[in-house]
Design a protein around this motif. Structure first.
Motif, PDB file in Angstrom:
ATOM      1  N   GLN A   1      19.866  76.988  77.891  1.00 52.30           N
ATOM      2  CA  GLN A   1      19.584  77.584  79.197  1.00 52.30           C
ATOM      3  C   GLN A   1      18.956  78.961  79.017  1.00 52.30           C
ATOM      4  N   CYS A   2      17.984  79.271  79.899  1.00 53.53           N
ATOM      5  CA  CYS A   2      17.264  80.546  79.847  1.00 53.53           C
ATOM      6  C   CYS A   2      17.151  81.075  81.276  1.00 53.53           C
ATOM      7  N   ALA A   3      17.467  82.329  81.489  1.00 52.55           N
ATOM      8  CA  ALA A   3      17.409  82.935  82.821  1.00 52.55           C
ATOM      9  C   ALA A   3      16.047  83.591  83.045  1.00 52.55           C
ATOM     10  N   GLY A   4      15.521  83.451  84.264  1.00 51.00           N
ATOM     11  CA  GLY A   4      14.223  84.035  84.585  1.00 51.00           C
ATOM     12  C   GLY A   4      14.190  85.536  84.383  1.00 51.00           C
ATOM     13  N   ALA A   5      15.289  86.216  84.709  1.00 49.11           N
ATOM     14  CA  ALA A   5      15.320  87.676  84.549  1.00 49.11           C
ATOM     15  C   ALA A   5      15.192  88.065  83.082  1.00 49.11           C
ATOM     16  N   ASP A   6      15.850  87.318  82.209  1.00 45.26           N
ATOM     17  CA  ASP A   6      15.753  87.608  80.772  1.00 45.26           C
ATOM     18  C   ASP A   6      14.341  87.339  80.254  1.00 45.26           C
ATOM     19  N   ILE A   7      13.725  86.268  80.740  1.00 44.10           N
ATOM     20  CA  ILE A   7      12.359  85.954  80.325  1.00 44.10           C
ATOM     21  C   ILE A   7      11.408  87.073  80.743  1.00 44.10           C
ATOM     22  N   LEU A   8      11.560  87.558  81.976  1.00 49.06           N
ATOM     23  CA  LEU A   8      10.696  88.636  82.460  1.00 49.06           C
ATOM     24  C   LEU A   8      10.875  89.908  81.641  1.00 49.06           C
ATOM     25  N   LYS A   9      12.129  90.241  81.304  1.00 46.30           N
ATOM     26  CA  LYS A   9      12.365  91.432  80.497  1.00 46.30           C
ATOM     27  C   LYS A   9      11.764  91.275  79.106  1.00 46.30           C
ATOM     28  N   ALA A  10      11.850  90.084  78.536  1.00 46.47           N
ATOM     29  CA  ALA A  10      11.256  89.847  77.221  1.00 46.47           C
ATOM     30  C   ALA A  10       9.738  89.981  77.284  1.00 46.47           C
ATOM     31  N   PHE A  11       9.120  89.464  78.355  1.00 38.64           N
ATOM     32  CA  PHE A  11       7.678  89.642  78.514  1.00 38.64           C
ATOM     33  C   PHE A  11       7.323  91.130  78.556  1.00 38.64           C
ATOM     34  N   ASP A  12       8.071  91.892  79.341  1.00 43.74           N
ATOM     35  CA  ASP A  12       7.796  93.332  79.437  1.00 43.74           C
ATOM     36  C   ASP A  12       7.859  93.992  78.063  1.00 43.74           C
ATOM     37  N   ASP A  13       8.890  93.669  77.296  1.00 44.39           N
ATOM     38  CA  ASP A  13       9.038  94.279  75.968  1.00 44.39           C
ATOM     39  C   ASP A  13       7.917  93.836  75.032  1.00 44.39           C
ATOM     40  N   ALA A  14       7.568  92.550  75.098  1.00 48.14           N
ATOM     41  CA  ALA A  14       6.503  92.054  74.217  1.00 48.14           C
ATOM     42  C   ALA A  14       5.169  92.725  74.539  1.00 48.14           C
ATOM     43  N   ILE A  15       4.884  92.904  75.830  1.00 47.69           N
ATOM     44  CA  ILE A  15       3.655  93.598  76.224  1.00 47.69           C
ATOM     45  C   ILE A  15       3.677  95.031  75.699  1.00 47.69           C
ATOM     46  N   HIS A  16       4.817  95.711  75.854  1.00 54.23           N
ATOM     47  CA  HIS A  16       4.960  97.094  75.376  1.00 54.23           C
ATOM     48  C   HIS A  16       4.841  97.162  73.857  1.00 54.23           C
ATOM     49  N   ASP A  17       5.350  96.142  73.163  1.00 52.13           N
ATOM     50  CA  ASP A  17       5.287  96.132  71.696  1.00 52.13           C
ATOM     51  C   ASP A  17       3.876  95.877  71.168  1.00 52.13           C
ATOM     52  N   GLY A  18       2.987  95.385  72.019  1.00 51.29           N
ATOM     53  CA  GLY A  18       1.605  95.177  71.603  1.00 51.29           C
ATOM     54  C   GLY A  18       1.353  93.881  70.856  1.00 51.29           C
ATOM     55  N   VAL A  19       2.080  92.807  71.213  1.00 48.72           N
ATOM     56  CA  VAL A  19       1.840  91.519  70.538  1.00 48.72           C
ATOM     57  C   VAL A  19       0.451  91.006  70.889  1.00 48.72           C
ATOM     58  N   ASP A  20      -0.074  90.117  70.056  1.00 48.68           N
ATOM     59  CA  ASP A  20      -1.385  89.515  70.292  1.00 48.68           C
ATOM     60  C   ASP A  20      -1.289  88.140  70.938  1.00 48.68           C
ATOM     61  N   VAL A  21      -0.228  87.395  70.604  1.00 46.36           N
ATOM     62  CA  VAL A  21      -0.029  86.039  71.118  1.00 46.36           C
ATOM     63  C   VAL A  21       1.446  85.884  71.469  1.00 46.36           C
ATOM     64  N   LEU A  22       1.722  85.212  72.575  1.00 44.78           N
ATOM     65  CA  LEU A  22       3.096  84.877  72.946  1.00 44.78           C
ATOM     66  C   LEU A  22       3.249  83.365  72.930  1.00 44.78           C
ATOM     67  N   SER A  23       4.218  82.866  72.177  1.00 47.00           N
ATOM     68  CA  SER A  23       4.466  81.437  72.043  1.00 47.00           C
ATOM     69  C   SER A  23       5.802  81.117  72.695  1.00 47.00           C
ATOM     70  N   LEU A  24       5.777  80.274  73.740  1.00 43.27           N
ATOM     71  CA  LEU A  24       6.992  79.934  74.481  1.00 43.27           C
ATOM     72  C   LEU A  24       7.217  78.433  74.443  1.00 43.27           C
ATOM     73  N   SER A  25       8.204  77.999  73.689  1.00 41.68           N
ATOM     74  CA  SER A  25       8.601  76.590  73.674  1.00 41.68           C
ATOM     75  C   SER A  25       9.770  76.419  74.640  1.00 41.68           C
ATOM     76  N   ILE A  26       9.474  76.655  75.908  1.00 42.16           N
ATOM     77  CA  ILE A  26      10.495  76.671  76.962  1.00 42.16           C
ATOM     78  C   ILE A  26       9.956  75.905  78.161  1.00 42.16           C
ATOM     79  N   GLY A  27      10.800  75.101  78.768  1.00 39.17           N
ATOM     80  CA  GLY A  27      10.418  74.398  79.983  1.00 39.17           C
ATOM     81  C   GLY A  27      11.553  74.417  80.986  1.00 39.17           C
ATOM     82  N   SER A  28      11.324  73.801  82.145  1.00 39.65           N
ATOM     83  CA  SER A  28      12.366  73.722  83.179  1.00 39.65           C
ATOM     84  C   SER A  28      12.465  72.266  83.629  1.00 39.65           C
ATOM     85  N   SER A  29      12.102  71.984  84.848  1.00 43.67           N
ATOM     86  CA  SER A  29      12.141  70.608  85.342  1.00 43.67           C
ATOM     87  C   SER A  29      11.301  70.512  86.604  1.00 43.67           C
TER      88      SER A  29
END
Length: 604
Positions: A103-131
């Motif tokens: 299980q993954c919470a939307g709020a946690d995903i959003l915070k991770a995106f924010d941190d990844a953008i701030h960290d300066g990543v080049d590619v984001l790989s998400l093996s995550i789905g819902s239904s």
């Protein structure tokens, strides 16, 4: 630069290195939604970036793991393993937890995106789905759509899995046009496993069986009495008499689509009854179950299963010998779209083709964690769009290294327009299902990824934030919702723009009545002076024309627009038909998949 955050069984200073340069974990949103503390013992979890079930380790090593030689799964698929971009560095953002299957919470995903953008990543790989049903593109409960919009706006390509709900239509997830959505396909690799019957007929199944070849032993099929004569032999409800199954190989038939689960249930029942092997007859797919240890679980299609059953019924003492699996690469094996891979059309916006591309996602050998029950040494063979996604992520990293100024849309276009629609043999690709069929864009998008081709596509269909806002307005989302998503005040034009004019490297028309004209713009990323000519494969029942038919680029002309007119004279409603528009020159073939459904209104 990433941040390494310590926690349970993870020391940020000691465990981060030149390969893993960032590692964070996010749980506050999950705990708020879960409503109780996480039982790390019962759920086998770590309150840290450390991976418990092996999924994150597997996907990370597939994306950019270093070279390791002489790796196999119990002797199968032996060779050198490496990730798609083996010299790339990794930053890990753990947002999912081993509860209720993950299980993954939307709020946690959003915070991770924010941190990844701030960290300066080049590619984001998400093996995550819902239904299904999906949330809208502007609904913040879909943390992936919202977070990925902001990442793409900052030049970060976001790669997501299409999900594992195939082969049903409309099952694809992560459908926003700014996301690169990945289906899963098999490779030209197989694990044939001989089954020799007592009459000396040898049949081939598929398995991950590496135990010793057994001598001829008894073979049994659980016959039933009563109204349902096949009930006892169904894999998911296997009914065994211990005295009849002990020391024998059992044949069962799988009647449901949850193939792996049924096989595991049947394996447990056979082993509990003292059986020494299992033959599963099922709808043909290439995903195989490993039944643990050296217990043989060999899978065959219904045709071969029926031949085995008829042999059992033809003799008083049926016998069988099971031999170990072998690894075959190349002919006669051909890649196919995997049975489980989620399919289009896109249930939110059918005019936006999804998935975008397919990559290997079946029996992928990669690193895993010690808690993975199917591991062999430090490696496991896993299947899913979770496994195909990091293949594309690694390729994207390589493309970004070659073309650092390309936008995420340009990278996506390069992948889609250079993909393969045929197997190495030159024959068309198939998609697993009931029955198997020729694959189409709703199965694989542009086709199977062609990494070398994508590095030099010739032309790209580029897009930016303005184009994505055009899409959001065409979906009739309200201005306030669009403004919340984009983080800027947005007012859509009074006349709703056409979704068909979004500058995608594909054309999908869900409802063609008479004639329609759409516009596309291509950017030359090849030789400065080049000429391209249009080659059209019209979908059945349509006429397609392009103006102009020739595109000429030079030092002053780097972008050109063209129109595509698609018409039909059919007066009946149809399903989708497929074709293509390809811009060609002596060095490139820039192919866009074309999907059209004619739809006539009913008289009232």
């Amino acid at each position: 630069m990433g941040v390494c955050k310590s926690g349970d069984k993870f020391n940020g200073t000691a465990h981060c290195n030149r390969k893993v340069i960032g590692a964070r974990w996010y749980i506050d949103g999950f705990l708020a939604e879960y409503g109780k503390p996480l039982n790390t013992t019962g759920d086998q979890e770590y309150l840290s970036p450390r991976d418990a079930n092996g999924h994150g380790t597997h996907t990370a090593s597939t994306a950019s793991g270093s070279f390791v030689g002489n790796v196999s799964y119990k002797g199968l698929a032996r060779g050198t393993v490496r990730g798609g971009a083996p010299h790339a560095r990794l930053a890990i953002y753990k947002v999912c937890w081993s509860v209720l299957g993950g299980q993954c919470a939307g709020a946690d995903i959003l915070k991770a995106f924010d941190d990844a953008i701030h960290d300066g990543v080049d590619v984001l790989s998400l093996s995550i789905g819902s239904s299904i049903p999906l949330f809208s593109d502007v609904d913040q409960r879909d943390g992936i759509a919202t977070g990925s919009f902001h990442a793409v706006a900052r030049g970060i390509t976001v790669v997501c899995g299409a999900a594992n709900d195939g082969p049903s239509a409309y099952s694809v997830q992560n459908t926003a046009p700014w996301i690169l959505t990945v289906a899963a396909s098999t490779m030209d690799r197989a694990f044939p496993t001989p089954i020799t019957l007592g009459n000396n007929e040898t049949l081939l199944g598929q398995a991950l069986f590496t135990g010793n070849e057994n001598a001829f032993t008894g073979l049994v099929y659980p016959e039933a009495t009563g109204l349902d004569l096949n009930a006892a032999g169904m894999c998911q409800d296997l009914s065994l008499n211990d005295t009849k199954a002990a020391g024998k190989v059992v044949l069962c038939f799988n009647s449901i689509t949850a193939i792996r689960g049924a096989t595991m249930q049947a394996s447990a029942a056979v082993q509990a009854a003292g059986g020494v092997g299992l033959i599963v007859a099922k709808n043909p797919t290439d995903i195989l179950a490993s039944c643990g240890g050296d217990f043989p679980c060999i899978e065959v299609d219904y045709e071969i299963g029926t031949r085995i059953l008829f042999y059992i019924r033809s003799t008083r003492s049926p016998l069988v010998k099971l031999s170990p699996s072998r690894t075959i690469v190349g002919n006669p094996t051909s890649p196919k779209v995997a049975y489980f891979s989620s399919r289009g059309p896109n249930s939110i916006a059918p005019a936006i083709l999804k998935p975008d591309i397919t990559a290997p996602g079946v029996h992928i050998l990669a690193a895993t964690s010690p808690h993975n029950p199917s591991m062999d040494g430090e490696y496991a063979m896993l299947s899913g769009t979770s496994m195909s996604t990091p293949h594309i992520s690694g390729i994207v990293a390589l493309i970004k290294a070659l073309h650092p100024n390309w936008s995420p849309a340009a990278v996506k276009s390069a992948l889609i327009t250079t993909a393969w629609q045929t197997a190495p043999s030159g024959l068309p690709l198939f998609a697993e299902g009931s029955p198997q069929k020729l694959a189409n864009p709703f199965d694989f998008g542009g086709g199977i990824v062609n990494a070398n081709g994508a590095a030099d596509p010739g032309l790209v269909y580029d897009m930016g934030t303005t184009d994505y806002i055009h899409y959001l307005c065409s979906m009739a989302y309200n201005n306030s919702a669009i403004s919340r998503l984009t983080g800027q005040s947005t007012v859509c034009p009074s006349r709703k723009p056409s979704i068909l004019d979004i500058n995608l490297p594909s054309i999908t028309i869900p409802s063609l009545r008479n004639s329609i004209t759409i516009t596309r713009t291509v950017t030359n990323v090849g030789a400065l002076t080049s000429i391209y000519r249009a080659v059209i494969e019209p979908p059945s029942g349509t006429k397609v024309s392009v103006k102009p038919e020739v595109l000429s680029f030079n030092s002053a002309v780097k972008k050109m627009s063209f129109t595509v007119t698609i018409s039909t004279t059919q007066e009946v409603n149809t399903g989708y038909y497929f074709g293509s528009l390809t811009w060609t020159n002596e060095a490139h073939a820039v192919r866009s998949p074309l999907s059209v459904r004619t739809e006539q209104s009913f008289a009232v």
